[in-house]
Design a protein around this motif. Structure first.
Motif, mmCIF file in Angstrom:
data_model
loop_
_atom_site.group_PDB
_atom_site.id
_atom_site.type_symbol
_atom_site.label_atom_id
_atom_site.label_comp_id
_atom_site.label_asym_id
_atom_site.label_seq_id
_atom_site.Cartn_x
_atom_site.Cartn_y
_atom_site.Cartn_z
ATOM 1 N N PRO A 283 56.131 38.834 39.811
ATOM 2 C CA PRO A 283 57.584 38.590 39.751
ATOM 3 C C PRO A 283 57.673 38.934 37.857
ATOM 4 O O PRO A 283 58.674 39.193 36.746
ATOM 5 C CB PRO A 283 57.341 37.041 39.576
ATOM 6 C CG PRO A 283 56.315 36.411 40.369
ATOM 7 C CD PRO A 283 55.451 38.075 40.329
ATOM 8 N N VAL A 284 56.280 39.564 37.237
ATOM 9 C CA VAL A 284 55.844 39.397 35.970
ATOM 10 C C VAL A 284 56.652 40.888 35.206
ATOM 11 O O VAL A 284 56.357 41.438 34.333
ATOM 12 C CB VAL A 284 55.302 38.914 34.924
ATOM 13 C CG1 VAL A 284 55.026 37.227 34.907
ATOM 14 C CG2 VAL A 284 53.493 38.749 36.001
ATOM 15 N N ALA A 285 56.273 42.207 36.296
ATOM 16 C CA ALA A 285 55.965 42.914 36.244
ATOM 17 C C ALA A 285 56.953 44.609 35.574
ATOM 18 O O ALA A 285 56.504 44.942 34.394
ATOM 19 C CB ALA A 285 55.540 43.559 37.654
ATOM 20 N N HIS A 365 49.255 41.716 21.877
ATOM 21 C CA HIS A 365 48.472 40.703 22.059
ATOM 22 C C HIS A 365 47.679 40.330 22.790
ATOM 23 O O HIS A 365 47.011 39.757 23.253
ATOM 24 C CB HIS A 365 49.666 39.596 21.431
ATOM 25 C CG HIS A 365 48.966 38.416 21.593
ATOM 26 N ND1 HIS A 365 47.895 38.158 19.951
ATOM 27 C CD2 HIS A 365 49.123 37.110 21.894
ATOM 28 C CE1 HIS A 365 47.702 36.627 19.928
ATOM 29 N NE2 HIS A 365 47.788 36.091 21.459
ATOM 30 N N ALA A 366 48.833 40.269 23.799
ATOM 31 C CA ALA A 366 48.507 39.705 25.662
ATOM 32 C C ALA A 366 46.584 40.974 25.749
ATOM 33 O O ALA A 366 45.918 39.766 26.320
ATOM 34 C CB ALA A 366 49.190 39.965 26.907
ATOM 35 N N CYS A 367 46.392 42.155 25.741
ATOM 36 C CA CYS A 367 45.558 42.537 25.809
ATOM 37 C C CYS A 367 44.503 42.357 25.537
ATOM 38 O O CYS A 367 43.399 41.883 26.152
ATOM 39 C CB CYS A 367 45.630 44.123 25.826
ATOM 40 S SG CYS A 367 46.594 45.354 26.207
ATOM 41 N N LYS A 368 44.464 41.749 23.655
ATOM 42 C CA LYS A 368 43.574 41.427 23.318
ATOM 43 C C LYS A 368 42.963 39.533 23.169
ATOM 44 O O LYS A 368 41.742 39.509 23.526
ATOM 45 C CB LYS A 368 43.611 40.922 21.795
ATOM 46 C CG LYS A 368 43.856 42.112 21.233
ATOM 47 C CD LYS A 368 44.153 42.378 19.082
ATOM 48 C CE LYS A 368 44.570 43.605 18.495
ATOM 49 N NZ LYS A 368 44.788 43.530 17.210
ATOM 50 N N LYS A 369 43.862 39.100 24.267
ATOM 51 C CA LYS A 369 43.556 37.774 24.504
ATOM 52 C C LYS A 369 42.503 37.684 26.062
ATOM 53 O O LYS A 369 42.281 37.073 26.131
ATOM 54 C CB LYS A 369 45.266 36.763 24.932
ATOM 55 C CG LYS A 369 45.125 35.915 25.283
ATOM 56 C CD LYS A 369 46.446 35.455 25.410
ATOM 57 C CE LYS A 369 46.650 34.058 25.906
ATOM 58 N NZ LYS A 369 48.139 33.280 26.774
ATOM 59 N N PRO A 431 43.572 52.317 41.983
ATOM 60 C CA PRO A 431 45.009 51.448 42.148
ATOM 61 C C PRO A 431 44.828 49.823 41.953
ATOM 62 O O PRO A 431 45.589 49.622 40.600
ATOM 63 C CB PRO A 431 45.780 52.008 42.840
ATOM 64 C CG PRO A 431 44.411 52.289 44.365
ATOM 65 C CD PRO A 431 44.409 52.612 43.521
ATOM 66 N N ALA A 432 44.210 49.319 42.803
ATOM 67 C CA ALA A 432 44.307 48.239 42.737
ATOM 68 C C ALA A 432 43.917 47.373 41.763
ATOM 69 O O ALA A 432 44.072 46.662 41.284
ATOM 70 C CB ALA A 432 43.617 47.187 44.290
ATOM 71 N N GLU A 433 42.816 48.039 41.108
ATOM 72 C CA GLU A 433 41.852 47.459 40.091
ATOM 73 C C GLU A 433 43.419 47.836 38.639
ATOM 74 O O GLU A 433 43.304 46.557 38.013
ATOM 75 C CB GLU A 433 40.646 48.026 39.651
ATOM 76 C CG GLU A 433 39.987 47.797 38.666
ATOM 77 C CD GLU A 433 38.767 48.908 38.379
ATOM 78 O OE1 GLU A 433 38.335 48.672 37.235
ATOM 79 O OE2 GLU A 433 38.159 49.370 38.978
ATOM 80 N N ALA A 438 46.931 45.216 34.640
ATOM 81 C CA ALA A 438 48.146 45.045 34.075
ATOM 82 C C ALA A 438 49.289 44.210 34.652
ATOM 83 O O ALA A 438 49.889 43.152 33.824
ATOM 84 C CB ALA A 438 49.262 46.505 34.823
ATOM 85 N N ILE A 439 48.377 43.702 35.097
ATOM 86 C CA ILE A 439 49.240 41.947 35.712
ATOM 87 C C ILE A 439 49.443 40.765 34.872
ATOM 88 O O ILE A 439 49.578 39.382 34.563
ATOM 89 C CB ILE A 439 49.488 42.202 38.055
ATOM 90 C CG1 ILE A 439 50.273 42.458 37.802
ATOM 91 C CG2 ILE A 439 50.054 40.226 37.732
ATOM 92 C CD1 ILE A 439 51.626 43.302 37.980
ATOM 93 N N LYS A 440 47.463 40.893 34.600
ATOM 94 C CA LYS A 440 46.778 40.037 34.321
ATOM 95 C C LYS A 440 47.461 40.387 32.350
ATOM 96 O O LYS A 440 47.775 39.127 32.142
ATOM 97 C CB LYS A 440 45.438 40.506 33.890
ATOM 98 C CG LYS A 440 44.675 39.279 33.582
ATOM 99 C CD LYS A 440 42.885 39.656 34.240
ATOM 100 C CE LYS A 440 42.221 38.482 33.499
ATOM 101 N NZ LYS A 440 40.385 38.762 33.585
ATOM 102 N N VAL A 441 47.537 41.206 32.132
ATOM 103 C CA VAL A 441 48.134 41.340 30.761
ATOM 104 C C VAL A 441 49.715 40.821 31.063
ATOM 105 O O VAL A 441 49.734 40.032 29.506
ATOM 106 C CB VAL A 441 48.126 42.960 30.685
ATOM 107 C CG1 VAL A 441 48.823 42.557 28.961
ATOM 108 C CG2 VAL A 441 47.560 44.017 30.309
ATOM 109 N N ALA A 442 50.396 41.045 32.046
ATOM 110 C CA ALA A 442 51.733 39.949 31.235
ATOM 111 C C ALA A 442 52.018 39.099 31.684
ATOM 112 O O ALA A 442 52.537 38.703 30.974
ATOM 113 C CB ALA A 442 52.986 41.505 32.468
ATOM 114 N N ASP A 443 50.368 38.311 32.559
ATOM 115 C CA ASP A 443 50.933 36.804 32.393
ATOM 116 C C ASP A 443 50.216 36.176 31.649
ATOM 117 O O ASP A 443 50.630 35.331 31.058
ATOM 118 C CB ASP A 443 49.673 36.270 33.642
ATOM 119 C CG ASP A 443 50.335 36.680 35.288
ATOM 120 O OD1 ASP A 443 51.567 36.670 35.269
ATOM 121 O OD2 ASP A 443 49.225 36.884 36.132
#
Length: 446
Positions: A283-285, A365-369, A431-433, A438-443
């Motif tokens: 949902p966040v992609a 900020h999300a990447c650093k988080k 690609p799964a990794e 990426a999804i972790k960043v969006a979350d």
């Protein structure tokens, strides 16, 4: 109203022919070829065959009425860009196909007049059917692709040039007589437009079960994409050589031609399709996608060029609150992200996948988080000469940025420049990794 191919990104090709239970020839082969070439395949079944890789048993004709209704169902709903015709059993069925194509004013028709079947080369089309093909279908053909035996059955001419000219007189606009053996070489005699062209290649060392289907399907796919007959035939000649080189044995009998590539190519494609589905379902992609779009790429082991890197044709775009791919997964689909990945793998060989996402304060900020380690690539460091060369700029910048790196970073942070959008490119083993990253960043966006 149905969506027409004029407004769609994927051309549509209709395959008309017989089923093959082992999946190696007929409609099954057509659809595999269409998928590998990025066109949508629909089909009309004319006959159900009983066969496997060891033997051909029989073919049972579908009724003319059912064939006509199948043709109507496709053309009334879709804008068909090309048609490929294979096995038809029975005079009435040949006429039903011809009548249906005339009714719907079908174009770009490739006729592969199947007269016999592998394994064993047993004849499956009687004389009355051959006569009907000659009378009703040959005049409709944009390109007809018989092998030497089929050309003889239709024209009575043993010599390829005479057979080609005879088929032209019957109405076929272009002719390819396939499989003329000369020692260790195989030649296809093509009469395209007003001149003959010879395509010579080494004699295959393996079975070519399904080869005729895949050759004509590749030809039809390229006509659907807008190429002329000469261009489409030239492409199909190269494509069938590659498909024969990737032949394998799915059963206990003869080998089958494989249009989807080598075992590794099939694995890479399948893993990328799965990762793409995961990305699109998140949902966040959509929050990750930059203005230029996002691509997810996956390289073959030891890849040296963008042609050996699979990606998403047309990239992914943000559609409201979702992310959607524009086209299919294919090798050579990405240029910029693929070349960045290839440069990255020169330093860190374990990396075979990448995804580009937007570069903004929220995502940084999300990447650093979540603890991602990004290295900075400053575009102002690019020499003027390099920055002006299309495709060279990002490659050079990746190489320069990684010179001092000993451990593999999670990604590279690219600054913007005039006419160049800032971006983040994440790298990983699969690609799964990279999709998970990426999804972790969006979350993690606040």
């Amino acid at each position: 109203m149905p969506l027409t191919s004029a407004s769609a990104t994927v051309p549509i090709v209709l395959a008309i022919g017989g089923s093959d239970p082992d999946g190696c020839a007929g409609i099954a082969a057509d659809l595999r070829a269409f998928y590998s070439l990025g066109v949508h395949g629909c089909f009309v079944i004319t006959a159900a065959t009983v066969q496997n890789t060891k033997k051909f048993d029989s073919a049972f004709a579908i009724s003319p009425e059912t064939i006509s209704r199948q043709i109507d169902s496709v053309f009334s709903d879709m804008h068909v860009d090309a048609v490929k015709i294979g096995l038809i059993v029975g005079e009435g069925n040949v006429k039903a196909v011809a009548d249906g194509l005339r009714k719907w004013k079908a174009r770009n028709i490739v006729l592969d007049p199947v007269m016999s079947a592998q394994p064993g080369g047993r004849g499956i089309v009687e004389k009355r059917t051959a006569d009907a093909i000659r009378k009703y279908l040959v005049p409709l053909a944009t390109v007809i692709t018989p092998n030497a035996d089929e050309a003889f059955a239709l024209t009575g001419a043993h010599e390829s040039r005479k057979a080609a000219l005879a088929l032209r007189k019957m109405g076929a606009r272009n002719v390819v007589v396939k499989g003329l053996r000369h020692g260790s070489k195989i030649t296809d005699y093509a009469f395209l437009g007003h001149k003959p062209v010879l395509f010579t290649k080494p004699l295959a060392k393996t079975s070519t079960h399904g080869g005729g289907c895949i050759f004509s399907s590749a030809l039809a796919a390229n006509l659907a994409k807008g190429r002329n007959a000469a261009e489409a035939v030239a492409f199909a000649e190269l494509f069938i050589q590659s498909s024969i080189a990737n032949a394998w044995k799915p059963g206990k009998g003869i080998a089958a031609v494989e249009p989807l590539g080598s075992a590794e190519q099939r694995k890479v494609r399948a893993e990328l399709v799965e990762a793409l589905a995961h990305f699109e379902s998140a949902p966040v992609a959509y929050k990750l996608i930059p203005e230029i779009g996002t691509n997810i790429v996956y390289a073959l082991s030891n890849a040296k060029s963008a042609a050996e890197v699979a990606g998403v044709v047309g990239r992914l775009r943000a559609c409201g609150s979702s992310a959607r791919s524009v086209g299919v997964v294919d090798f050579g689909a990405s240029s910029h992200v693929a070349r960045m990945l290839l440069e990255f793998t020169k330093k860190f060989k374990q990396a075979r996948a990448a995804i580009n996402i937007a570069n903004n304060s929220e995502l940084l900020h999300a990447c650093k988080k979540i603890g991602l380690r990004l290295v900075l690539a400053e575009r102002e460091r690019e020499p003027v000469k390099i920055s002006r060369e299309e495709g060279k700029s990002l490659q050079w910048l990746v190489g320069e940025t990684l010179k001092r790196e000993r451990a593999m970073p999670d990604g590279i942070l690219f600054t913007g420049a005039v006419g160049k959008e800032p971006s983040i490119v994440l790298f990983g083993r699969t690609p799964a990794e990279v999709v998970r990253k990426a999804i972790k960043v969006a979350d993690a966006i606040d």
